[in-house]
Design a protein around this motif. Sequence first.
Motif, PDB file in Angstrom:
ATOM      1  N   ALA A  98     -23.658 -14.264 -26.577  1.00 35.41           N
ATOM      2  CA  ALA A  98     -24.871 -14.664 -25.855  1.00 35.41           C
ATOM      3  C   ALA A  98     -25.820 -15.423 -26.778  1.00 35.41           C
ATOM      4  O   ALA A  98     -26.427 -16.422 -26.371  1.00 35.41           O
ATOM      5  CB  ALA A  98     -25.561 -13.435 -25.265  1.00 35.41           C
ATOM      6  N   ALA A  99     -25.947 -14.970 -28.008  1.00 38.82           N
ATOM      7  CA  ALA A  99     -26.823 -15.659 -28.963  1.00 38.82           C
ATOM      8  C   ALA A  99     -26.292 -17.057 -29.260  1.00 38.82           C
ATOM      9  O   ALA A  99     -27.058 -18.030 -29.287  1.00 38.82           O
ATOM     10  CB  ALA A  99     -26.937 -14.849 -30.252  1.00 38.82           C
ATOM     11  N   PHE A 100     -24.998 -17.193 -29.463  1.00 39.23           N
ATOM     12  CA  PHE A 100     -24.416 -18.509 -29.729  1.00 39.23           C
ATOM     13  C   PHE A 100     -24.531 -19.411 -28.509  1.00 39.23           C
ATOM     14  O   PHE A 100     -24.758 -20.610 -28.640  1.00 39.23           O
ATOM     15  CB  PHE A 100     -22.961 -18.388 -30.184  1.00 39.23           C
ATOM     16  CG  PHE A 100     -22.805 -18.174 -31.667  1.00 39.23           C
ATOM     17  CD1 PHE A 100     -22.727 -19.255 -32.530  1.00 39.23           C
ATOM     18  CD2 PHE A 100     -22.750 -16.898 -32.193  1.00 39.23           C
ATOM     19  CE1 PHE A 100     -22.594 -19.067 -33.901  1.00 39.23           C
ATOM     20  CE2 PHE A 100     -22.623 -16.695 -33.553  1.00 39.23           C
ATOM     21  CZ  PHE A 100     -22.544 -17.781 -34.419  1.00 39.23           C
ATOM     22  N   ASP A 101     -24.390 -18.847 -27.314  1.00 35.93           N
ATOM     23  CA  ASP A 101     -24.546 -19.642 -26.092  1.00 35.93           C
ATOM     24  C   ASP A 101     -25.961 -20.190 -25.970  1.00 35.93           C
ATOM     25  O   ASP A 101     -26.165 -21.298 -25.479  1.00 35.93           O
ATOM     26  CB  ASP A 101     -24.209 -18.814 -24.845  1.00 35.93           C
ATOM     27  CG  ASP A 101     -22.721 -18.644 -24.631  1.00 35.93           C
ATOM     28  OD1 ASP A 101     -21.928 -19.358 -25.286  1.00 35.93           O
ATOM     29  OD2 ASP A 101     -22.342 -17.787 -23.803  1.00 35.93           O
TER      30      ASP A 101
ATOM     31  N   ILE B  14     -15.314 -17.615 -35.452  1.00 36.49           N
ATOM     32  CA  ILE B  14     -16.004 -18.603 -34.624  1.00 36.49           C
ATOM     33  C   ILE B  14     -14.971 -19.591 -34.112  1.00 36.49           C
ATOM     34  O   ILE B  14     -14.119 -20.057 -34.852  1.00 36.49           O
ATOM     35  CB  ILE B  14     -17.084 -19.343 -35.426  1.00 36.49           C
ATOM     36  CG1 ILE B  14     -18.174 -18.382 -35.842  1.00 36.49           C
ATOM     37  CG2 ILE B  14     -17.661 -20.490 -34.631  1.00 36.49           C
ATOM     38  CD1 ILE B  14     -19.265 -19.011 -36.679  1.00 36.49           C
ATOM     39  N   SER B  15     -15.083 -19.926 -32.841  1.00 36.91           N
ATOM     40  CA  SER B  15     -14.234 -20.947 -32.232  1.00 36.91           C
ATOM     41  C   SER B  15     -15.129 -22.035 -31.653  1.00 36.91           C
ATOM     42  O   SER B  15     -16.239 -21.760 -31.213  1.00 36.91           O
ATOM     43  CB  SER B  15     -13.388 -20.372 -31.105  1.00 36.91           C
ATOM     44  OG  SER B  15     -12.505 -19.393 -31.601  1.00 36.91           O
ATOM     45  N   VAL B  16     -14.630 -23.231 -31.668  1.00 41.39           N
ATOM     46  CA  VAL B  16     -15.365 -24.349 -31.101  1.00 41.39           C
ATOM     47  C   VAL B  16     -14.671 -24.757 -29.803  1.00 41.39           C
ATOM     48  O   VAL B  16     -13.472 -24.934 -29.768  1.00 41.39           O
ATOM     49  CB  VAL B  16     -15.406 -25.548 -32.076  1.00 41.39           C
ATOM     50  CG1 VAL B  16     -16.111 -26.722 -31.464  1.00 41.39           C
ATOM     51  CG2 VAL B  16     -16.052 -25.139 -33.390  1.00 41.39           C
ATOM     52  N   VAL B  17     -15.472 -24.861 -28.729  1.00 44.42           N
ATOM     53  CA  VAL B  17     -14.950 -25.291 -27.433  1.00 44.42           C
ATOM     54  C   VAL B  17     -15.829 -26.411 -26.912  1.00 44.42           C
ATOM     55  O   VAL B  17     -17.010 -26.483 -27.218  1.00 44.42           O
ATOM     56  CB  VAL B  17     -14.899 -24.134 -26.410  1.00 44.42           C
ATOM     57  CG1 VAL B  17     -13.917 -23.063 -26.867  1.00 44.42           C
ATOM     58  CG2 VAL B  17     -16.252 -23.533 -26.183  1.00 44.42           C
ATOM     59  N   SER B  18     -15.246 -27.271 -26.134  1.00 53.44           N
ATOM     60  CA  SER B  18     -15.989 -28.383 -25.567  1.00 53.44           C
ATOM     61  C   SER B  18     -16.805 -27.923 -24.374  1.00 53.44           C
ATOM     62  O   SER B  18     -16.353 -27.116 -23.560  1.00 53.44           O
ATOM     63  CB  SER B  18     -15.019 -29.479 -25.113  1.00 53.44           C
ATOM     64  OG  SER B  18     -15.702 -30.518 -24.481  1.00 53.44           O
ATOM     65  N   ASN B  19     -18.034 -28.435 -24.283  1.00 50.56           N
ATOM     66  CA  ASN B  19     -18.840 -28.112 -23.116  1.00 50.56           C
ATOM     67  C   ASN B  19     -19.123 -29.364 -22.289  1.00 50.56           C
ATOM     68  O   ASN B  19     -19.957 -29.352 -21.402  1.00 50.56           O
ATOM     69  CB  ASN B  19     -20.144 -27.414 -23.517  1.00 50.56           C
ATOM     70  CG  ASN B  19     -21.067 -28.309 -24.314  1.00 50.56           C
ATOM     71  OD1 ASN B  19     -20.697 -29.403 -24.717  1.00 50.56           O
ATOM     72  ND2 ASN B  19     -22.272 -27.842 -24.558  1.00 50.56           N
ATOM     73  N   LYS B  20     -18.411 -30.435 -22.610  1.00 48.79           N
ATOM     74  CA  LYS B  20     -18.525 -31.670 -21.816  1.00 48.79           C
ATOM     75  C   LYS B  20     -17.279 -32.507 -22.057  1.00 48.79           C
ATOM     76  O   LYS B  20     -16.451 -32.216 -22.898  1.00 48.79           O
ATOM     77  CB  LYS B  20     -19.779 -32.450 -22.204  1.00 48.79           C
ATOM     78  CG  LYS B  20     -19.795 -32.938 -23.640  1.00 48.79           C
ATOM     79  CD  LYS B  20     -21.070 -33.721 -23.905  1.00 48.79           C
ATOM     80  CE  LYS B  20     -21.051 -34.271 -25.318  1.00 48.79           C
ATOM     81  NZ  LYS B  20     -22.205 -35.080 -25.602  1.00 48.79           N
TER      82      LYS B  20
END
Length: 98
Positions: free
Chosen positions: A26-29, A89-95
């Motif tokens: 939630a904090a990272f979001d 930590i994982s990186v995901v695309s949000n666009k």
Amino acid sequence: MPLETTRFDIQDHLKTHEDRLLYLEAAFDDGDPALIAHALGDVARTVDMTSLAKDVVVARQVLYEAPSETGDPRLSTVLSVIKALGLKISVVSNKEPV
């Protein structure tokens, strides 16, 4: 009659690995670096800080100060703490890609 209140302590709600994971997600979001650092400090305080400091290879005091309002944790410290907590930590695309 005055309203009775009790002090809220997030550590009362971070009892399991999953609780801590969801809290950090939630904090990272949210994306606010200060909030992320604060949440990481909250989670770190739910475990044994002495053993965590040994795993991270920093002084215990650094773990207490880094997530404070005046602290500014280095990325290397953040990543080490996350790893010591059994997380990654994982990186995901949000666009869509450009």
